[in-house]
Design a protein around this motif. Structure first.
Motif, PDB file in Angstrom:
ATOM      1  N   GLN A 136       0.821  -1.216   0.000  1.00  0.00           N
ATOM      2  CA  GLN A 136       0.000   0.000   0.000  1.00  0.00           C
ATOM      3  C   GLN A 136       0.856   1.268   0.000  1.00  0.00           C
ATOM      4  N   GLU A 137       2.098   1.162   0.551  1.00  0.00           N
ATOM      5  CA  GLU A 137       3.004   2.319   0.522  1.00  0.00           C
ATOM      6  C   GLU A 137       3.494   2.549  -0.911  1.00  0.00           C
ATOM      7  N   ALA A 138       3.809   1.437  -1.577  1.00  0.00           N
ATOM      8  CA  ALA A 138       4.258   1.541  -2.984  1.00  0.00           C
ATOM      9  C   ALA A 138       3.163   2.169  -3.843  1.00  0.00           C
ATOM     10  N   GLU A 139       1.941   1.784  -3.588  1.00  0.00           N
ATOM     11  CA  GLU A 139       0.801   2.281  -4.346  1.00  0.00           C
ATOM     12  C   GLU A 139       0.584   3.776  -4.088  1.00  0.00           C
ATOM     13  N   ARG A 140       0.788   4.199  -2.827  1.00  0.00           N
ATOM     14  CA  ARG A 140       0.582   5.618  -2.488  1.00  0.00           C
ATOM     15  C   ARG A 140       1.562   6.508  -3.244  1.00  0.00           C
ATOM     16  N   LEU A 141       2.823   6.054  -3.329  1.00  0.00           N
ATOM     17  CA  LEU A 141       3.809   6.874  -4.057  1.00  0.00           C
ATOM     18  C   LEU A 141       3.426   6.953  -5.546  1.00  0.00           C
ATOM     19  N   LEU A 142       3.088   5.810  -6.105  1.00  0.00           N
ATOM     20  CA  LEU A 142       2.714   5.765  -7.528  1.00  0.00           C
ATOM     21  C   LEU A 142       1.556   6.721  -7.803  1.00  0.00           C
TER      22      LEU A 142
END
Ligand SMILES: O=P(O)(O)OC[C@@]1(O)O[C@H](CO)[C@@H](O)[C@@H]1O
Length: 342
Positions: A136-142
């Motif tokens: 979910q952290e990776a998704e937030r940056l994207l």
């Protein structure tokens, strides 16, 4: 940290009037605090005592962003930050005039020791792997990057990928950047580099070892220009330029119809750590200001030399590159037949 903005706030940021509305965005998934230890000489397998210790916000993205800011640009920085080191980097962004769009994570941002020998100018860098990033952290940056990005922006994607991110993470970011009409400039290594190239960034930059290792190309013998055909093989689709840095020998830049060797001005190297990042900063800024390839390569090379000539990877408050620019030489090592890439 940008305290006025929540991670899920998707309102596009204001445009940068100074650059005709276009911004330089820098994504560093694995930022770091660089802990620089100055030694007279590094002796392995024994106790070394540091003469002086300096702490700097580091990781490739911070060095790029700092140099863009020093050169008069207004960088926007993305990545993952957590823990005490994460807070330190956020504070430094504010001090350096860097717009902070990092994604807050539960892990701890890394510390990278950089051992600099004062007697030789050689440095030894120990890169920690970095914190594990949750999906979910990776998704937030994207999502933050995709929401902010707009046509004409230059987006530098740089450094290693921390654990938790697949090798295609840069590829996903490149696709998002391209879908907004912005230019992606990728500087990484290994499987992340190979995967990113498949998504057609606008430019790829790496050092010669990273290039030969990632793509299984035999190292050039005496003449780095022997690498031109292998570099040209990477071009196509959206990928317009490949830049391979050659340390003190400068760099090789290959496009569909030309190959250029750029030789640096003569400087006494004190610490070359971060010179590749400083190159990319000045190069991207020059492109954002409308420079052509050759001029942007000159600006980048002069800035890289300025970085190598000082102890810390920092150009200082108001860098003057005029004298260094005059010393940059551009050569056309091998005329390429004008060719339309597939
Ligand atoms: O682990 P990465 O992201 O590949 O490299 C990180 C790093 O070695 O790169 C910078 C110099 O280019 C240093 O500030 C930093 O420690």
């Amino acid at each position: 940290m940008d305290t006025h903005r929540r991670d899920d706030d998707t309102t596009p940021r204001t445009r940068d009037r100074h650059h005709g509305g276009h911004r330089i965005r820098i994504v560093g998934p694995n930022p770091a605090m660089d802990r620089i230890e100055y030694l007279d000489r590094l002796e392995p397998h024994t106790v070394n005592r540091s003469l002086e210790t300096r702490i700097l916000p580091g990781g490739k993205s911070l060095i790029v962003a700092r140099a863009v800011s020093r050169l008069g640009g207004r960088p926007v920085l993305y990545g993952f930050l957590g823990g005490v080191v994460g807070r330190y980097i956020s504070e430094q962004c504010a001090t350096l005039g860097i717009e902070d769009r990092h994604t807050v994570i539960s892990g701890e941002t890394r510390i990278n020791p950089v051992l600099v020998e004062r007697s030789t100018g050689h440095s030894t860098v120990i890169n920690e792997t970095g914190p594990t990033i949750r999906p979910q952290e990776a998704e937030r940056l994207l999502r933050a990057l995709a929401d902010d990005c707009a046509e004409g922006d230059h987006v530098v994607l740089t450094g290693s990928l921390p654990p938790g991110l697949g090798p295609d993470y840069y590829g996903e970011l490149v696709t998002a950047v391209r879908s907004r009409g912005a230019r992606a400039l990728v500087d990484t290594s290994g499987p992340a580099l190979v995967a990113a190239v498949r998504h057609d960034p606008w430019l790829v930059k790496c050092n010669v070892e990273e290039f030969t290792t990632a793509f299984g190309v035999p190292a050039a013998n005496a003449d780095p220009a022997d690498l031109v055909p292998a570099l040209r093989d990477l071009l196509g689709g959206g990928l317009k330029t490949v830049v391979v840095t050659l340390g003190a020998q400068g760099l090789l830049a290959v496009t569909a119809d030309r190959a250029l060797t750029v030789l640096p001005p003569s400087v006494r190297t004190v610490n070359a750590t971060g010179s590749g990042d400083t190159f990319l900063a000045a190069f991207a800024l020059a492109c954002a200001r409308g420079a052509g390839l050759e001029e942007a390569l000159r600006q980048g090379t002069a800035a890289a030399a300025a970085n190598a000539a000082v102890l810390e990877p920092d150009l200082g408050p108001s860098p003057d590159l005029t004298a260094l620019l005059a010393g940059v030489r551009v050569r056309h090592p091998r005329p390429l037949a004008p060719e339309v890439t597939p």
